[in-house]
Scaffold this motif. Structure first.
Motif, PDB file in Angstrom:
ATOM      1  N   ALA A  12      -4.489   5.017  13.079  1.00 26.97           N
ATOM      2  CA  ALA A  12      -3.446   4.363  12.291  1.00 26.97           C
ATOM      3  C   ALA A  12      -2.720   5.388  11.411  1.00 26.97           C
ATOM      4  CB  ALA A  12      -4.075   3.266  11.426  1.00 26.97           C
ATOM      5  N   GLY A  13      -3.486   6.265  10.768  1.00 24.97           N
ATOM      6  CA  GLY A  13      -2.885   7.256   9.875  1.00 24.97           C
ATOM      7  C   GLY A  13      -1.965   8.201  10.620  1.00 24.97           C
ATOM      8  N   VAL A  14      -2.436   8.686  11.770  1.00 20.72           N
ATOM      9  CA  VAL A  14      -1.617   9.622  12.541  1.00 20.72           C
ATOM     10  C   VAL A  14      -0.361   8.921  13.052  1.00 20.72           C
ATOM     11  CG1 VAL A  14      -1.546  10.989  14.657  1.00 20.72           C
ATOM     12  CG2 VAL A  14      -3.541  11.119  13.167  1.00 20.72           C
ATOM     13  N   ALA A  15      -0.516   7.646  13.460  1.00 19.03           N
ATOM     14  CA  ALA A  15       0.645   6.909  13.978  1.00 19.03           C
ATOM     15  C   ALA A  15       1.705   6.761  12.895  1.00 19.03           C
ATOM     16  CB  ALA A  15       0.199   5.536  14.485  1.00 19.03           C
ATOM     17  N   VAL A  16       1.288   6.366  11.685  1.00 18.91           N
ATOM     18  CA  VAL A  16       2.254   6.173  10.594  1.00 18.91           C
ATOM     19  C   VAL A  16       2.917   7.502  10.240  1.00 18.91           C
ATOM     20  CG1 VAL A  16       2.535   5.495   8.197  1.00 18.91           C
ATOM     21  CG2 VAL A  16       1.035   4.170   9.683  1.00 18.91           C
ATOM     22  N   ALA A  17       2.098   8.560  10.158  1.00 21.18           N
ATOM     23  CA  ALA A  17       2.649   9.870   9.816  1.00 21.18           C
ATOM     24  C   ALA A  17       3.637  10.334  10.882  1.00 21.18           C
ATOM     25  CB  ALA A  17       1.517  10.878   9.653  1.00 21.18           C
ATOM     26  N   ALA A  18       3.317  10.053  12.159  1.00 26.10           N
ATOM     27  CA  ALA A  18       4.213  10.444  13.242  1.00 26.10           C
ATOM     28  C   ALA A  18       5.539   9.701  13.129  1.00 26.10           C
ATOM     29  CB  ALA A  18       3.554  10.153  14.589  1.00 26.10           C
ATOM     30  N   LEU A  19       5.447   8.415  12.806  1.00 23.43           N
ATOM     31  CA  LEU A  19       6.645   7.598  12.622  1.00 23.43           C
ATOM     32  C   LEU A  19       7.523   8.193  11.521  1.00 23.43           C
ATOM     33  CD1 LEU A  19       7.521   4.926  13.936  1.00 23.43           C
ATOM     34  CD2 LEU A  19       6.672   3.766  11.905  1.00 23.43           C
ATOM     35  N   LEU A 342      -3.029   5.948   5.321  1.00 21.74           N
ATOM     36  CA  LEU A 342      -2.788   7.294   4.796  1.00 21.74           C
ATOM     37  C   LEU A 342      -3.485   7.487   3.453  1.00 21.74           C
ATOM     38  CD1 LEU A 342       0.983   7.689   5.676  1.00 21.74           C
ATOM     39  CD2 LEU A 342      -0.958   8.828   6.742  1.00 21.74           C
ATOM     40  N   ALA A 343      -3.358   6.479   2.580  1.00 19.87           N
ATOM     41  CA  ALA A 343      -3.976   6.604   1.260  1.00 19.87           C
ATOM     42  C   ALA A 343      -5.501   6.613   1.382  1.00 19.87           C
ATOM     43  CB  ALA A 343      -3.516   5.455   0.366  1.00 19.87           C
ATOM     44  N   PHE A 344      -6.036   5.767   2.271  1.00 18.03           N
ATOM     45  CA  PHE A 344      -7.480   5.730   2.478  1.00 18.03           C
ATOM     46  C   PHE A 344      -8.007   7.078   2.942  1.00 18.03           C
ATOM     47  CE2 PHE A 344      -8.108   1.163   2.139  1.00 18.03           C
ATOM     48  CZ  PHE A 344      -9.423   1.122   1.741  1.00 18.03           C
ATOM     49  N   LEU A 345      -7.332   7.646   3.921  1.00 16.36           N
ATOM     50  CA  LEU A 345      -7.776   8.942   4.447  1.00 16.36           C
ATOM     51  C   LEU A 345      -7.739  10.000   3.348  1.00 16.36           C
ATOM     52  CD1 LEU A 345      -6.075   9.048   7.963  1.00 16.36           C
ATOM     53  CD2 LEU A 345      -8.531   9.052   7.496  1.00 16.36           C
ATOM     54  N   ALA A 346      -6.663  10.017   2.590  1.00 17.46           N
ATOM     55  CA  ALA A 346      -6.501  11.079   1.590  1.00 17.46           C
ATOM     56  C   ALA A 346      -7.515  10.953   0.466  1.00 17.46           C
ATOM     57  CB  ALA A 346      -5.080  11.061   1.039  1.00 17.46           C
ATOM     58  N   VAL A 347      -7.823   9.717   0.061  1.00 19.26           N
ATOM     59  CA  VAL A 347      -8.699   9.526  -1.100  1.00 19.26           C
ATOM     60  C   VAL A 347     -10.170   9.525  -0.698  1.00 19.26           C
ATOM     61  CG1 VAL A 347      -9.370   7.921  -2.915  1.00 19.26           C
ATOM     62  CG2 VAL A 347      -6.956   8.328  -2.440  1.00 19.26           C
ATOM     63  N   ARG A 348     -10.493   8.811   0.387  1.00 13.75           N
ATOM     64  CA  ARG A 348     -11.904   8.632   0.727  1.00 13.75           C
ATOM     65  C   ARG A 348     -12.453   9.755   1.611  1.00 13.75           C
ATOM     66  NH1 ARG A 348     -12.677   6.034  -2.968  1.00 13.75           N
ATOM     67  NH2 ARG A 348     -12.836   3.788  -3.151  1.00 13.75           N
ATOM     68  N   TYR A 349     -11.588  10.377   2.389  1.00 12.39           N
ATOM     69  CA  TYR A 349     -12.057  11.423   3.286  1.00 12.39           C
ATOM     70  C   TYR A 349     -11.212  12.676   3.074  1.00 12.39           C
ATOM     71  CZ  TYR A 349     -13.988   7.225   5.350  1.00 12.39           C
ATOM     72  OH  TYR A 349     -14.642   6.024   5.532  1.00 12.39           O
ATOM     73  N   VAL A 356      -2.546  16.883   4.582  1.00 15.34           N
ATOM     74  CA  VAL A 356      -1.329  17.161   5.354  1.00 15.34           C
ATOM     75  C   VAL A 356      -0.703  15.851   5.826  1.00 15.34           C
ATOM     76  CG1 VAL A 356      -0.483  18.104   7.534  1.00 15.34           C
ATOM     77  CG2 VAL A 356      -1.958  19.483   6.066  1.00 15.34           C
ATOM     78  N   LEU A 357      -1.538  14.938   6.340  1.00 12.24           N
ATOM     79  CA  LEU A 357      -1.032  13.652   6.813  1.00 12.24           C
ATOM     80  C   LEU A 357      -0.320  12.908   5.694  1.00 12.24           C
ATOM     81  CD1 LEU A 357      -3.643  11.880   9.104  1.00 12.24           C
ATOM     82  CD2 LEU A 357      -1.450  12.860   9.698  1.00 12.24           C
ATOM     83  N   SER A 361       3.951  11.983   5.182  1.00 10.70           N
ATOM     84  CA  SER A 361       4.568  10.688   4.951  1.00 10.70           C
ATOM     85  C   SER A 361       5.716  10.790   3.948  1.00 10.70           C
ATOM     86  CB  SER A 361       3.525   9.691   4.438  1.00 10.70           C
ATOM     87  OG  SER A 361       3.173   9.987   3.113  1.00 10.70           O
ATOM     88  N   TYR A 362       5.796  11.897   3.214  1.00  9.14           N
ATOM     89  CA  TYR A 362       6.884  12.060   2.252  1.00  9.14           C
ATOM     90  C   TYR A 362       8.172  12.525   2.938  1.00  9.14           C
ATOM     91  CZ  TYR A 362       3.859  11.461  -1.773  1.00  9.14           C
ATOM     92  OH  TYR A 362       3.029  10.928  -2.713  1.00  9.14           O
ATOM     93  N   ALA A 363       8.073  12.863   4.224  1.00  5.05           N
ATOM     94  CA  ALA A 363       9.215  13.451   4.919  1.00  5.05           C
ATOM     95  C   ALA A 363      10.437  12.542   4.881  1.00  5.05           C
ATOM     96  CB  ALA A 363       8.823  13.763   6.364  1.00  5.05           C
ATOM     97  N   GLY A 364      10.226  11.256   5.178  1.00  4.59           N
ATOM     98  CA  GLY A 364      11.352  10.343   5.231  1.00  4.59           C
ATOM     99  C   GLY A 364      12.059  10.206   3.899  1.00  4.59           C
TER     100      GLY A 364
END
Lengths: 521, 352
Positions: A12-19, A342-349, A356-357, A361-364
């Motif tokens: 899910a995280g990679v998909a959102v970041a790719a989008l 994205l937030a879960f990955l960054a905070v919990r793992y 980076v992921l 997400s800040y790109a857009g």
């Protein structure tokens, strides 16, 4: 061996970041198609001038917003200021004023033919110069300081009073304790506020275009609109993206690596409000002055032009209002859902990869919205014609554009969540889905609602992407205002702008009431 | 057969080379209270989290009632382990009432039954009437008991306690400790707790495991470990001690304090001895006349501790700690005679 994130979360995280990366990738593709001539154009003096003016404006607005917001946040969060709650709401209202309306208000008040130009001249008073840098600085500071204000307020409210008490017991005066404890501990709030405001200014189009300040976004827009070959505009867009990446790196460095959840032992205490005493009057005057400029001036100008516009036939407003609300609502929900992994990955793992992921997400947000919109137009025409011209495309633009806001708020509420709570639920026999449903989700709900409200608000006043991606005949309040203003019909723009402000103000009220409910104690 | 066992468990946090838990083996018998004792950073909390399933061992096995929880490819997630945990900060769910917190783990039961069971658990810990309170409206001691009731309600096979009493004030700590131990014993619970407080470990546990740098240094009943520390680290950490170098000859050793009887491994050659402060006795040197062969000491400092006093003395060039009666008329600077009344323990460490 550190705990690994579930595969589903990664997907899910990679998909959102790719989008979020899609528009930027298109930008690179367009830039790669550019010939040597376009690259030569990019390295001209004009580009460096654009860069200097853009960065100068971003730095000046960020500094002004920070200096203005710190006393306001402290007064409303920590003191016995009369009417604290009302002031908080009023001080957030400028969030509901789109920057193109702020620019319009300045011109319609002080510009040539403005409402106040003639009276001021008659009384022999100076008319403020609102074209170029001063106008852009004023309009953008007024529009963006609430982001800083809210971040600092949340930071102040989450500070354990014991820290300040500790400093006092070590012999610091209240003033020194404020500057040595309260302000340094607000560092994450300053960083997130500065990031939001800085990126906002970098990509703003409405205000700079109206006051004719030649920053990057205006130049790109002019290039896109005017030139047949859009490669040079793509190169300018890429240059702006590099600037943004620099800002993001700076913020990451500023934020440090500390965890900010309070280790709650026993009951959390609320600190007693500071008594203002004889400072009460100056404090009220400060708040009053900011509200006068941020709320009073726009309302006054819009009402003035609105009354004058009653004579003009301007069509029903209900349709555009409903279009604005529905598109923004869909965008808000989708952005928050996308922000979660994205937030879960960054905070919990936390790892280099998850950071980076999250940054991706800040790109857009960093892309000028006009570039984002055009790249999605291109994508729609080339790759997914069945989506082109539908509401889904507009919602997608909102998601890509407002993902960082949603990630920021969700991340902040995740950081406040004691990591022992999900662990306790797991040790009591809850599978991961049960932990999410029964513990994490209820505790995150205030933060998620706040994130959705923030996105909703910003999407309501989004203009360029809406102009380019809305289905045919889908007129929102923002496009109505823009169309009227662009044709110089100031009176006709007043009514939809007022409605836009009123609707968004409700959203601000929701945001503030959520903030009150989620604070501990 | 032990209820819970850890066999040669190692856990390394990513890049940093040192192991948080380093080849640790440990067994917990049914119905036993085992304390992991050690200074901060020794890996005791990590060990607890390995048992709970919040950390995954790099190698080694964790077994509960013959079922592999972790190791050789298997990993049972925390929610399927039947292992209860009480966190140091209690981790009560702030959005749920006391009763809802305690009933949280009782999902397999019908709602009414779960509520009844939760009420019963609260009663066990003397918390009737608090059912509808929210966690933030409880005192620290009450929060701790709610956390215990919550962890015990689903009937876990093992209960893990992470520094369970560290947040309580000292007046409350001793009585709470005794009360909690009574309830846990009445339930026949198997408990593994982590603490850095040696008094707490000795008072609360049936057995204790002293940990150092990710390894277990010594395991045994509090009495046995206290009486026969294996290493200087254990002797220091559990009660404090005096370290004396000596030359051993079987059941005795020659030291600066004369020939001392020793226990433990037979003393051969250069040995390091542990002599507890209560194995020494001070006698005021009122007459100033030396008794033949008596050890002469000078008091350097005195610390009053209530039922006893601790004296720091210098004797034959060594600084020693002596526990004595507080009413002894000895103050810093006074002279005294030193007598050895207890026995020295031979340590595994070599004198340096």
């Amino acid at each position: 061996m550190r705990r690994r994130a579930p595969v589903g979360l990664w997907v899910a995280g990679v998909a959102v970041a790719a989008l979020a990366l899609v528009p930027a990738v298109y930008l690179c593709v367009r830039a790669a198609e550019a010939d040597a001539g376009a690259w030569g154009l990019l390295l001209r003096d004009r580009t460096w001038g654009l860069l200097g003016r853009t960065l100068g404006l971003a730095a000046a607005v960020t500094a002004c917003a920070a200096v203005l917001s710190l006393p306001l946040a402290w007064l409303t969060a920590r003191t016995d200021l009369p009417g604290r709650h009302l002031w908080t709401v009023l001080l957030c209202v400028p969030l509901a004023v789109p920057t193109f309306v702020s620019g319009y208000v300045l011109l319609a008040a002080f510009g040539v033919g403005g409402a106040l130009e003639e009276p001021l001249t008659r009384w022999g008073l100076p008319v403020p110069h609102v074209y170029g840098f001063p106008g852009a600085l004023l309009a953008l500071t007024v529009s963006t300081y609430p982001y800083f204000f809210l971040a600092l307020r949340a930071g102040l409210q989450s500070q354990d009073p014991a820290w300040l008490e500790g400093a006092r017991s070590l012999g610091l005066t209240p003033v020194r304790a404020f500057f040595r404890i309260t302000v340094p501990l607000l560092r994450p709030a300053f960083a997130s506020g500065a990031l939001l405001v800085g990126l906002y200014v970098l990509s703003d189009f409405g205000a700079v275009a109206l006051v004719q300040y030649d920053a990057f976004s205006r130049a790109i827009y002019v290039q896109y609109e005017g030139a047949y070959d859009r490669s040079y505009a793509a190169l300018l867009g890429l240059a702006l993206v590099s600037v943004t990446v620099g800002v993001l790196a700076l913020e990451l460095w500023l934020r440090g690596r500390a965890g900010y959840h309070r280790s709650a032992k026993g009951a959390a205490r609320a600190s007693a409000p500071v008594r203002l005493g004889r400072w009460r009057v100056p404090a009220l005057l400060l708040c009053g002055a900011v509200v006068a400029v941020g709320v009073g001036l726009p309302v006054g100008v819009l009402v003035y032009w609105g009354v004058r516009g009653l004579e003009v036939e301007s069509g029903p407003l209900l349709g555009p209002a409903w279009s604005s609300v529905s598109a923004s609502m869909l965008g808000a929900v989708a952005a928050v859902v996308g922000a979660l992994p994205l937030a879960f990955l960054a905070v919990r793992y936390p790892s280099r990869l998850t950071v980076v992921l999250e940054r991706v997400s800040y790109a857009g947000y960093a892309l000028p919205p006009i570039v984002l919109a055009l790249s999605l137009v291109f994508l729609g025409v080339q790759a997914v014609p069945f989506l082109y011209g539908t509401l889904a495309m507009l919602v997608l633009a909102y998601v890509v554009r407002f993902l960082p806001q949603a990630v920021g708020v969700v991340r902040a509420s995740l950081l406040q969540l004691n990591p022992h709570l999900p662990e306790a639920a797991a040790s009591l026999g809850q599978p991961p889905s049960g932990v999410l449903r029964r513990v994490t989700a209820p505790l995150l709900r205030p933060g998620l609602l706040a994130g959705a409200a923030l996105v909703f608000l910003t999407a309501m006043k989004e203009l360029p992407a809406t102009l380019l991606l809305a289905p045919i005949g889908f007129e929102t309040l923002a496009t109505r205002v823009w169309a009227a203003t662009a044709e110089g019909r100031f009176a006709e723009a007043a009514a939809p702008a007022l409605v836009l402000m009123a609707v968004s103000t409700l959203g601000v009220g929701l945001l503030v009431s959520q903030e009150g409910r989620s604070s501990p104690g | 057969m032990p209820l819970l066992s850890l066999d040669d468990v190692t856990l390394r946090y990513a890049s940093s080379g040192t192991a948080a838990v380093d080849g640790l083996s440990l067994a917990v018998e049914p119905g036993e209270v085992l304390a992991l004792l050690g200074p901060s950073g020794c890996g005791k909390t990590t060990t607890l989290r390995l048992v709970a399933g919040f950390e995954r061992p790099g190698s080694g096995a964790v077994t509960l009632e013959g079922r592999a929880l972790a190791g050789s490819g298997a990993f049972v997630p925390p929610e399927q382990r039947s292992v209860g945990m009480v966190f140091q900060d209690y981790a009560l769910f702030p959005h749920l009432s006391v009763l809802e917190n305690v009933a949280f783990g009782l999902t397999a039961m019908p709602r009414q039954e779960a509520r009844a069971r939760a009420s019963q658990m609260l009663k066990l810990f003397g918390l009737e009437g608090f059912e509808s309170r929210m966690p933030h409206a409880l005192s620290g001691g009450q929060q701790q008991r709610v956390a215990l009731a919550r962890a015990l309600a689903p009937g876990p096979r093992v209960l893990l306690l992470d520094e369970p009493f560290s947040s309580l004030d000292s007046a409350l700590r001793a009585s709470t400790r005794m009360e909690v131990r009574r309830v846990l014993k009445s339930l026949g619970a198997t408990v593994m707790l982590v603490t850095h407080d040696q008094q707490e470990a000795m008072a609360f546990a049936d057995r204790l495991a002293v940990m150092r740098a990710g390894k277990v240094e010594q395991v045994g009943t509090p009495e046995a470990v206290y009486a026969m520390p294996r290493t200087a680290f254990v002797a220091y950490f559990l009660g404090g001690t005096n370290l004396l170098p000596g030359v051993g000859f079987g059941n005795g050793a020659r030291t600066v304090l004369g020939i001392l009887p020793v226990v433990g491994a037979p003393a051969r050659g250069n040995v390091l001895l542990s002599l507890r402060p209560e194995a020494l006795k001070l006698v005021p040197d009122t007459d100033g006349v030396a008794v033949g062969g008596a050890l002469r000491a000078e008091v350097l400092a005195r610390e009053f501790q209530g039922p006893s006093a601790e004296y720091t003395i210098a004797c034959n060039g060594m600084e020693l700690t002596v526990r004595g009666a507080p009413e002894l008329p000895l103050r810093a600077g006074d002279r005294a005679r030193l007598e050895v009344v207890g026995r020295a323990v031979v340590l595994e460490d070599r004198p340096d």
